[in-house]
Enzyme design. Structure first.
Site, PDB file in Angstrom:
ATOM      1  N   GLY A 206      19.946  94.737  37.460  1.00  0.00           N
ATOM      2  CA  GLY A 206      18.930  94.192  38.366  1.00  0.00           C
ATOM      3  C   GLY A 206      18.096  93.053  37.792  1.00  0.00           C
ATOM      4  N   SER A 207      18.645  92.303  36.840  1.00  0.00           N
ATOM      5  CA  SER A 207      17.837  91.194  36.310  1.00  0.00           C
ATOM      6  C   SER A 207      17.700  90.073  37.341  1.00  0.00           C
ATOM      7  CB  SER A 207      18.412  90.656  34.991  1.00  0.00           C
ATOM      8  OG  SER A 207      19.601  89.949  35.201  1.00  0.00           O
TER       9      SER A 207
ATOM     10  N   ARG B 220      35.160 101.829  53.834  1.00  0.00           N
ATOM     11  CA  ARG B 220      34.338 100.637  53.600  1.00  0.00           C
ATOM     12  C   ARG B 220      33.502 100.269  54.829  1.00  0.00           C
ATOM     13  NH1 ARG B 220      34.505  96.886  49.614  1.00  0.00           N
ATOM     14  NH2 ARG B 220      36.430  97.759  48.807  1.00  0.00           N
TER      15      ARG B 220
ATOM     16  N   LEU C 242      32.186  92.826  50.748  1.00  0.00           N
ATOM     17  CA  LEU C 242      31.639  93.227  52.048  1.00  0.00           C
ATOM     18  C   LEU C 242      32.721  93.116  53.125  1.00  0.00           C
ATOM     19  CD1 LEU C 242      28.102  91.557  52.146  1.00  0.00           C
ATOM     20  CD2 LEU C 242      28.820  93.693  51.061  1.00  0.00           C
TER      21      LEU C 242
ATOM     22  N   ASN D 190      25.105  85.449  47.506  1.00  0.00           N
ATOM     23  CA  ASN D 190      25.563  86.152  46.305  1.00  0.00           C
ATOM     24  C   ASN D 190      25.413  85.221  45.114  1.00  0.00           C
ATOM     25  OD1 ASN D 190      26.914  88.158  44.681  1.00  0.00           O
ATOM     26  ND2 ASN D 190      28.758  86.892  44.751  1.00  0.00           N
TER      27      ASN D 190
ATOM     28  N   HIS E 103      26.988  84.372  41.370  1.00  0.00           N
ATOM     29  CA  HIS E 103      28.225  84.617  40.613  1.00  0.00           C
ATOM     30  C   HIS E 103      28.135  83.899  39.263  1.00  0.00           C
ATOM     31  CE1 HIS E 103      32.426  85.588  40.005  1.00  0.00           C
ATOM     32  NE2 HIS E 103      32.599  84.358  39.581  1.00  0.00           N
TER      33      HIS E 103
ATOM     34  N   ASP F 289      31.163  85.320  52.644  1.00  0.00           N
ATOM     35  CA  ASP F 289      32.056  85.521  53.794  1.00  0.00           C
ATOM     36  C   ASP F 289      32.956  86.721  53.486  1.00  0.00           C
ATOM     37  OD1 ASP F 289      34.037  84.595  52.111  1.00  0.00           O
ATOM     38  OD2 ASP F 289      34.166  82.619  53.037  1.00  0.00           O
TER      39      ASP F 289
ATOM     40  N   GLU G 249      21.435  81.783  36.249  1.00  0.00           N
ATOM     41  CA  GLU G 249      21.410  82.553  37.511  1.00  0.00           C
ATOM     42  C   GLU G 249      19.977  82.772  37.964  1.00  0.00           C
ATOM     43  OE1 GLU G 249      23.862  86.141  37.617  1.00  0.00           O
ATOM     44  OE2 GLU G 249      24.993  85.407  35.902  1.00  0.00           O
TER      45      GLU G 249
HETATM   46  C1  GAR Z   1      25.184  88.940  37.116  1.00  0.00           C
HETATM   47  O1  GAR Z   1      25.679  88.210  36.033  1.00  0.00           O
HETATM   48  C2  GAR Z   1      25.883  88.538  38.397  1.00  0.00           C
HETATM   49  O2  GAR Z   1      26.175  87.181  38.455  1.00  0.00           O
HETATM   50  C3  GAR Z   1      27.145  89.358  38.304  1.00  0.00           C
HETATM   51  O3  GAR Z   1      26.733  90.604  37.828  1.00  0.00           O
HETATM   52  C4  GAR Z   1      25.583  90.418  37.001  1.00  0.00           C
HETATM   53  C5  GAR Z   1      24.493  91.335  37.500  1.00  0.00           C
HETATM   54  O4  GAR Z   1      23.405  91.307  36.639  1.00  0.00           O
HETATM   55  N1  GAR Z   1      27.786  89.467  39.566  1.00  0.00           N
HETATM   56  C6  GAR Z   1      29.087  89.366  39.732  1.00  0.00           C
HETATM   57  O5  GAR Z   1      29.873  89.234  38.822  1.00  0.00           O
HETATM   58  C7  GAR Z   1      29.552  89.468  41.180  1.00  0.00           C
HETATM   59  N2  GAR Z   1      30.917  89.049  41.279  1.00  0.00           N
HETATM   60  P1  GAR Z   1      21.995  91.853  37.100  1.00  0.00           P
HETATM   61  O6  GAR Z   1      22.232  93.257  37.661  1.00  0.00           O
HETATM   62  O7  GAR Z   1      21.174  91.882  35.864  1.00  0.00           O
HETATM   63  O8  GAR Z   1      21.450  90.925  38.146  1.00  0.00           O
END
Ligand code: GAR
Length: 204
Positions: free
Chosen positions: A12-13, A65, A93, A107, A109, A141, A174
């Site tokens: 959850g950062s 799902r 999704l 999202n 990435h 999407d 990010e």
């Molecule tokens: C982040 O690096 C995010 O970009 C990645 O998971 C991590 C979650 O970190 N997401 C993916 O790879 C989705 N395909 P967080 O829980 O600390 O935000």
């Protein structure tokens, strides 16, 4: 509609970055009103509660799902959510979900899409030997990591890096671009032409 729902699966950062941006008045008037996790032990749940945001766990295991997605959609709609942010939510999704929030799901990435979609993007980039990687925020999407790109930031890959140092550098990126992308979406000052997301004056 500026009420935001955030979906997480872990640390959850990125959720924290959004919470911090909201507190600092840098989320374009957006308000995070609910956090949903598909993992009971996700540390992000505690981050939400610390910030006074209702956080709920909904187990996806053993469920279809579409049925699971429909439940999450009703949870979000019950709270009048207008924008959904996936923040390390490690599930694709279904159309049920995507069509409930057309062009209103974001999202983040950890790569410069369309390079290195899917899991372990930082490891994929590192193993490929690219000299530059980065972070992407895109509209979600029905396909994996394929929607319209809203924001990207490039990050250098140094010879001295390992996957962990690269991952940390990308993560910092990010955290910078996610609140910015939310701000732009909430401003409604953009248009989408084909695959291109075009930001209007004063939106960023
Ligand atoms: C982040 O690096 C995010 O970009 C990645 O998971 C991590 C979650 O970190 N997401 C993916 O790879 C989705 N395909 P967080 O829980 O600390 O935000």
């Amino acid at each position: 509609m500026k009420r935001i729902g955030v979906l997480i699966s872990g640390r959850g950062s990125n959720l924290q970055a959004l919470i911090d941006a909201q507190r600092a008045g840098e989320l374009g008037g957006g308000e995070i009103v609910i956090v949903v996790s598909n993992v009971e032990t996700a540390p992000g749940i505690e981050r939400a509660r610390q910030a006074g945001i209702p956080a709920v766990f909904r187990d996806h295991r053993g469920r279809k799902r579409e049925e699971y997605d429909a439940e999450i959609v009703s949870l979000l709609k019950a709270r009048d959510v207008g924008v959904v942010c996936l923040a390390g939510f490690m599930r694709l999704l279904s159309p049920v979900f995507v069509s409930a929030f057309p062009n209103r799901i974001l999202n983040v990435h950890p790569a410069l899409l369309p390079a290195f979609a899917g899991l372990d993007a930082q490891q994929q980039a590192f193993a490929h030997g690219v000299k530059v990687s980065g972070a992407t925020v895109h509209i979600v999407d029905e396909n994996l990591d394929s929607g319209t790109i809203v924001a990207q930031e490039a990050v250098p890959v140094f010879d001295t890096d390992d996957v962990e140092t690269l991952t940390q550098r990308i993560l910092a990126s990010e955290h910078r671009i996610y609140p910015k992308a939310v701000r732009i979406l909430l401003s409604d000052r953009y248009r989408i032409e084909g695959r291109r997301f075009i930001i209007g004056d004063g939106a960023a």
